[in-house]
Design a protein around this motif. Structure first.
Motif, mmCIF file in Angstrom:
data_model
loop_
_atom_site.group_PDB
_atom_site.id
_atom_site.type_symbol
_atom_site.label_atom_id
_atom_site.label_comp_id
_atom_site.label_asym_id
_atom_site.label_seq_id
_atom_site.Cartn_x
_atom_site.Cartn_y
_atom_site.Cartn_z
ATOM 1 N N VAL A 119 -4.120 64.255 26.486
ATOM 2 C CA VAL A 119 -2.759 63.413 26.989
ATOM 3 C C VAL A 119 -1.412 62.409 26.256
ATOM 4 N N LEU A 120 -1.929 62.136 25.059
ATOM 5 C CA LEU A 120 -0.860 61.257 24.531
ATOM 6 C C LEU A 120 -0.861 62.671 23.115
ATOM 7 N N GLY A 121 -1.562 64.107 23.780
ATOM 8 C CA GLY A 121 -0.911 65.002 22.635
ATOM 9 C C GLY A 121 0.041 66.025 23.232
ATOM 10 N N ASP A 122 0.538 65.828 24.765
ATOM 11 C CA ASP A 122 0.957 66.048 25.041
ATOM 12 C C ASP A 122 1.912 65.435 25.218
ATOM 13 N N SER A 123 1.780 64.008 25.502
ATOM 14 C CA SER A 123 3.164 63.102 25.139
ATOM 15 C C SER A 123 4.316 63.312 23.852
ATOM 16 N N GLU A 124 3.409 63.471 23.064
ATOM 17 C CA GLU A 124 4.160 64.034 21.895
ATOM 18 C C GLU A 124 5.018 65.101 21.684
ATOM 19 N N LYS A 125 4.708 66.197 22.882
ATOM 20 C CA LYS A 125 4.884 67.271 23.157
ATOM 21 C C LYS A 125 6.175 67.018 23.464
ATOM 22 N N LEU A 126 5.959 66.016 24.379
ATOM 23 C CA LEU A 126 6.933 66.077 25.723
ATOM 24 C C LEU A 126 8.269 65.507 25.384
ATOM 25 N N VAL A 127 8.562 64.437 24.240
ATOM 26 C CA VAL A 127 9.002 63.653 23.490
ATOM 27 C C VAL A 127 10.611 63.961 22.724
ATOM 28 N N ALA A 128 11.294 64.212 23.194
ATOM 29 C CA ALA A 128 12.410 64.177 22.512
ATOM 30 C C ALA A 128 12.842 63.663 21.183
ATOM 31 N N PRO A 129 13.829 63.676 20.707
ATOM 32 C CA PRO A 129 13.902 63.580 19.046
ATOM 33 C C PRO A 129 14.983 61.810 19.583
ATOM 34 N N GLY A 130 14.705 60.786 19.431
ATOM 35 C CA GLY A 130 15.329 59.779 19.740
ATOM 36 C C GLY A 130 14.099 58.866 20.820
ATOM 37 N N GLY A 131 13.411 59.253 21.486
ATOM 38 C CA GLY A 131 12.670 59.388 23.106
ATOM 39 C C GLY A 131 11.175 58.386 22.595
ATOM 40 N N VAL A 132 10.698 58.255 23.466
ATOM 41 C CA VAL A 132 9.188 56.666 22.793
ATOM 42 C C VAL A 132 8.514 57.501 24.026
#
Length: 225
Positions: free
Chosen positions: A133-146
């Motif tokens: 889930v953490l790996g997916d989260s990093e892929k899903l966050v756009a530049p400037g996101g969190v």
């Protein structure tokens, strides 16, 4: 609640009551002020709630944004069809998008969001699932996101406070729901800050908050406050 054979009437009553409980224990206003509002003021903000359940957090954020005259695309994500079906039926004009899918599916589709959140999801995951889930989260966050995954901080005091605080409502407001029993189980299954820090990848940080809260947080390298 995770049991596919769980009583549907009780499950739906639990989703209905989550709004009142999470308004007290999850502090959606803090999430809104710290992460959502600054980004929404720069333009239309994209928000993803992973493991959204009845999606009360999504509807709460939508209402706050509407109150402040700001716009957003909010997606409630959960692999449980029961949750997404109930949430969509109770959208109430919030305009949330409801997806019955996993974070891995959205990441594979190349979807991007300014804010990826979850609430009370982490303690349901195995160590392997947490890493995924953490790996997916990093892929899903756009530049400037969190990405910010919020959960309970396990402690004897948290357990005692929740037990005492919900006891007066067990036979009325919370009757016929899983909230009290599952809440106590969730506290027992949740992490301490030290335990979560030990499991988290190096690039993720753990923040403690009140009442008995943890946040596992990752900011995109290009993130702005």
């Amino acid at each position: 609640m995770d049991d596919p054979a769980a009583d549907l009437w009780m499950l739906e009553r639990t989703y209905l009551r989550f709004r009142q409980v999470n308004a007290v224990v999850s502090r959606p206003g803090l999430l809104y002020r710290r992460d959502v509002l600054p980004r929404a003021r720069r333009g239309r903000v994209r928000i993803l709630d992973v493991g959204a359940g009845g999606a009360d957090l999504c509807r709460s954020l939508a209402a706050r944004l509407r109150r402040d005259g700001l716009s957003a695309d909010i997606t409630a994500l959960d692999p449980d069809e029961r949750a997404m079906r109930w949430a969509a039926a109770h959208d109430g004009g919030a305009g949330v998008r409801y997806r019955c899918a996993s974070s891995a599916e959205l990441a594979a589709d190349g979807e991007l969001f300014d804010i990826v959140v979850s609430n009370h999801l982490l303690h349901h995951l195995t160590a392997e699932q947490l890493t995924a889930v953490l790996g997916d989260s990093e892929k899903l966050v756009a530049p400037g996101g969190v990405a910010g995954h919020h959960d309970i901080a396990r402690s004897a005091a948290a357990y005692a406070l929740f037990a005492a605080g919900t006891a007066p409502f067990a036979r009325n407001v919370l009757a016929g729901s899983f909230i009290r029993a599952d809440g106590l189980t969730s506290i027992r299954r949740s992490f301490t800050a030290a335990e979560l820090s030990a499991l988290a990848p190096e690039r993720w940080s753990v923040r403690s908050g009140v009442p008995y809260r943890l946040e596992l947080r990752w900011e995109h390298p290009d993130a702005r406050p």
